[in-house]
Design a protein around this motif. Structure first.
Motif, mmCIF file in Angstrom:
data_model
loop_
_atom_site.group_PDB
_atom_site.id
_atom_site.type_symbol
_atom_site.label_atom_id
_atom_site.label_comp_id
_atom_site.label_asym_id
_atom_site.label_seq_id
_atom_site.Cartn_x
_atom_site.Cartn_y
_atom_site.Cartn_z
ATOM 1 N N VAL A 217 1.046 10.580 -10.870
ATOM 2 C CA VAL A 217 1.572 11.754 -10.164
ATOM 3 C C VAL A 217 1.545 12.969 -11.079
ATOM 4 N N ALA A 218 1.900 12.787 -12.342
ATOM 5 C CA ALA A 218 1.946 13.909 -13.280
ATOM 6 C C ALA A 218 0.587 14.572 -13.442
ATOM 7 N N LYS A 219 -0.495 13.776 -13.439
ATOM 8 C CA LYS A 219 -1.830 14.344 -13.672
ATOM 9 C C LYS A 219 -2.563 14.679 -12.381
ATOM 10 N N ASP A 220 -1.963 14.408 -11.227
ATOM 11 C CA ASP A 220 -2.619 14.721 -9.960
ATOM 12 C C ASP A 220 -2.786 16.238 -9.822
ATOM 13 N N GLY A 221 -3.974 16.673 -9.446
ATOM 14 C CA GLY A 221 -4.266 18.105 -9.383
ATOM 15 C C GLY A 221 -3.410 18.853 -8.389
ATOM 16 N N ALA A 222 -3.180 18.279 -7.218
ATOM 17 C CA ALA A 222 -2.364 18.953 -6.210
ATOM 18 C C ALA A 222 -0.927 19.107 -6.680
ATOM 19 N N PRO B 150 0.818 -1.217 0.000
ATOM 20 C CA PRO B 150 0.000 0.000 0.000
ATOM 21 C C PRO B 150 0.851 1.266 0.000
ATOM 22 N N LEU B 151 1.576 1.464 -1.096
ATOM 23 C CA LEU B 151 2.528 2.583 -1.157
ATOM 24 C C LEU B 151 2.314 3.449 -2.394
ATOM 25 N N SER B 152 1.077 3.566 -2.845
ATOM 26 C CA SER B 152 0.838 4.297 -4.091
ATOM 27 C C SER B 152 0.009 5.566 -3.917
ATOM 28 N N GLY B 153 -0.298 5.938 -2.685
ATOM 29 C CA GLY B 153 -1.160 7.101 -2.471
ATOM 30 C C GLY B 153 -0.425 8.422 -2.595
ATOM 31 N N ILE B 154 -1.189 9.489 -2.786
ATOM 32 C CA ILE B 154 -0.687 10.866 -2.792
ATOM 33 C C ILE B 154 -1.493 11.618 -1.738
ATOM 34 N N GLU B 155 -0.823 12.086 -0.692
ATOM 35 C CA GLU B 155 -1.504 12.658 0.469
ATOM 36 C C GLU B 155 -1.060 14.093 0.716
ATOM 37 N N ASP B 156 -2.016 14.919 1.165
ATOM 38 C CA ASP B 156 -1.690 16.268 1.605
ATOM 39 C C ASP B 156 -0.973 16.224 2.944
ATOM 40 N N LEU B 157 -0.005 17.123 3.102
ATOM 41 C CA LEU B 157 0.674 17.296 4.373
ATOM 42 C C LEU B 157 0.280 18.641 4.976
ATOM 43 N N PRO B 158 0.324 18.770 6.291
ATOM 44 C CA PRO B 158 -0.005 20.054 6.915
ATOM 45 C C PRO B 158 0.875 21.176 6.356
ATOM 46 N N GLY B 159 0.252 22.286 6.038
ATOM 47 C CA GLY B 159 0.986 23.422 5.513
ATOM 48 C C GLY B 159 1.072 23.483 4.005
ATOM 49 N N GLY B 160 0.648 22.414 3.319
ATOM 50 C CA GLY B 160 0.609 22.460 1.861
ATOM 51 C C GLY B 160 1.574 21.552 1.146
ATOM 52 N N GLY B 161 2.347 20.762 1.885
ATOM 53 C CA GLY B 161 3.242 19.817 1.237
ATOM 54 C C GLY B 161 2.510 18.576 0.759
ATOM 55 N N LEU B 162 3.245 17.642 0.176
ATOM 56 C CA LEU B 162 2.660 16.406 -0.335
ATOM 57 C C LEU B 162 3.542 15.222 0.050
ATOM 58 N N ARG B 163 2.911 14.085 0.242
ATOM 59 C CA ARG B 163 3.604 12.821 0.440
ATOM 60 C C ARG B 163 3.171 11.883 -0.680
ATOM 61 N N ILE B 164 4.116 11.449 -1.466
ATOM 62 C CA ILE B 164 3.852 10.609 -2.625
ATOM 63 C C ILE B 164 4.387 9.220 -2.339
ATOM 64 N N GLY B 165 3.526 8.220 -2.418
ATOM 65 C CA GLY B 165 3.957 6.854 -2.190
ATOM 66 C C GLY B 165 4.965 6.406 -3.219
ATOM 67 N N ALA B 166 5.901 5.571 -2.794
ATOM 68 C CA ALA B 166 6.974 5.140 -3.681
ATOM 69 C C ALA B 166 6.459 4.348 -4.880
#
Length: 333
Positions: free
Chosen positions: A78-83, A55-71
């Motif tokens: 990732v390229a087409k993700d809106g955030a 389960p390492l494929s998600g794209i999550e918001d981080l506090p403050g506006g960053g992102l965590r992208i699963g490996a």
């Protein structure tokens, strides 16, 4: 192809344990690079641990506006993700320019960071190559070296790192999250990739059996106005001769914040820190852009066929900074 074992891992800990326990074990994600390395005899695992069910494929918001992208997030997702495209357009552009659509649909973000050089002397399997066979020499030093690095080189290796998205991630201080037998680690991306020095076969900071689990991109408001500019021999799928990731913020007529990283010219994704230092507090003009580029490229070490990259990279940096501002210098790289 030599015989090997294959197993699908159902948990991160299981995958790490299996590969760590076998000196010739390796992870298999998209396989867009690993399978080729095995086919051409450049990698010789006896065990492949398939990690695609983890389960390492998600794209999550981080506090403050960053992102965590699963490996295991695919490059195309990732390229087409809106955030991603809104907050870090240069990352989206680097992904789109980094491979064909078919490859982007399969290739994982973690695998992209771990891909090997496309130096032809590494790939031919017979030329002296310190990456492939440490201590045998570097055929590129006196060979055909048009595509090779001018920054971060050593007498043992001048191969470039091929990743486009790694350049953009380096510009925005991404952090690579890993899990190994000794637990979790956070590795700043500029420390993740290693200069060749006298050990060019050691390309990144991962230990054997250590798995990339995610890539964290800190909040960076300046990144919302960013771009990735890539020059290559052909417009279809090709690796960079020179590429630039640029982001810029201007306040009261001077540059208040800047991010600049280069591809195609370094032995690792190259953060242009000397250029950034020159640009902070300077007026956003062609002259200041060129002076900053000169400061970064002063350390260039050129060979017979790649000396053109100094002038090429200088013009590309100036062009990228003008484009990110929406202005023009009237020239072309």
């Amino acid at each position: 192809m030599r015989p090997l074992s294959y197993v699908r891992a159902m948990a991160v800990e299981d995958a790490v344990e299996r590969v760590s326990g076998d000196p010739a074990g390796a992870f298999l994600a998209g396989g867009t690079t690993e399978i080729d390395l095995i086919r051409f005899g450049l990698a010789e695992p006896d065990l492949l641990v398939d990690i695609n069910d983890l389960p390492l494929s998600g794209i999550e918001d981080l506090p403050g506006g960053g992102l965590r992208i699963g490996a295991l997030a695919r490059m195309s997702d990732v390229a087409k993700d809106g955030a991603v495209s809104r907050r870090y357009p240069a990352i989206s552009e680097a992904l789109l320019l980094g491979a064909s659509q078919q490859l982007r649909n399969m290739a994982s973000m973690g695998g992209n960071l771990c891909q090997r050089t496309r130096c032809p002397y590494f790939g031919d399997g017979i030329s002296p190559c310190n990456k492939r066979n440490p201590g045998t020499g570097c055929a590129a030093l006196e060979g055909i070296n048009r595509n090779h690095a001018i920054l971060g080189t050593s007498p043992h290796c001048i191969a470039t790192h091929p990743s486009d998205v790694a350049v953009a991630l380096t510009a925005f201080d991404a952090v690579v999250h890993t899990m190994g037998r000794d637990g979790d680690r956070r590795i700043p991306i500029d420390d993740f990739f290693l200069l060749p020095g006298d050990t060019p076969h050691i390309e990144h900071a991962l230990g054997h059996g250590e798995l990339i689990t995610a890539i964290e991109i800190p909040a960076a408001p300046v990144a919302a106005r960013s771009l990735y500019l890539k020059y290559r021999d052909r417009q279809s799928y090709e690796f960079a001769l020179v590429s630039v990731c640029a982001a810029l913020r201007v306040a009261d007529g001077t540059i208040s914040e800047v991010r600049l990283a280069l591809g195609g010219v370094g032995t690792k994704p190259w953060r242009a820190r000397r250029a950034e230092e020159r640009l902070r507090g300077a007026a956003p003009t062609t002259e200041s852009f060129a002076e900053a580029a000169d400061a970064e490229l002063a350390a260039a070490s050129v060979r017979r066929h790649n000396a053109f990259k100094v002038a090429f990279a200088r013009r590309a940096i100036v062009r990228a900074l003008h484009q990110v501002m929406g202005t023009t210098d009237g020239g072309r790289p």
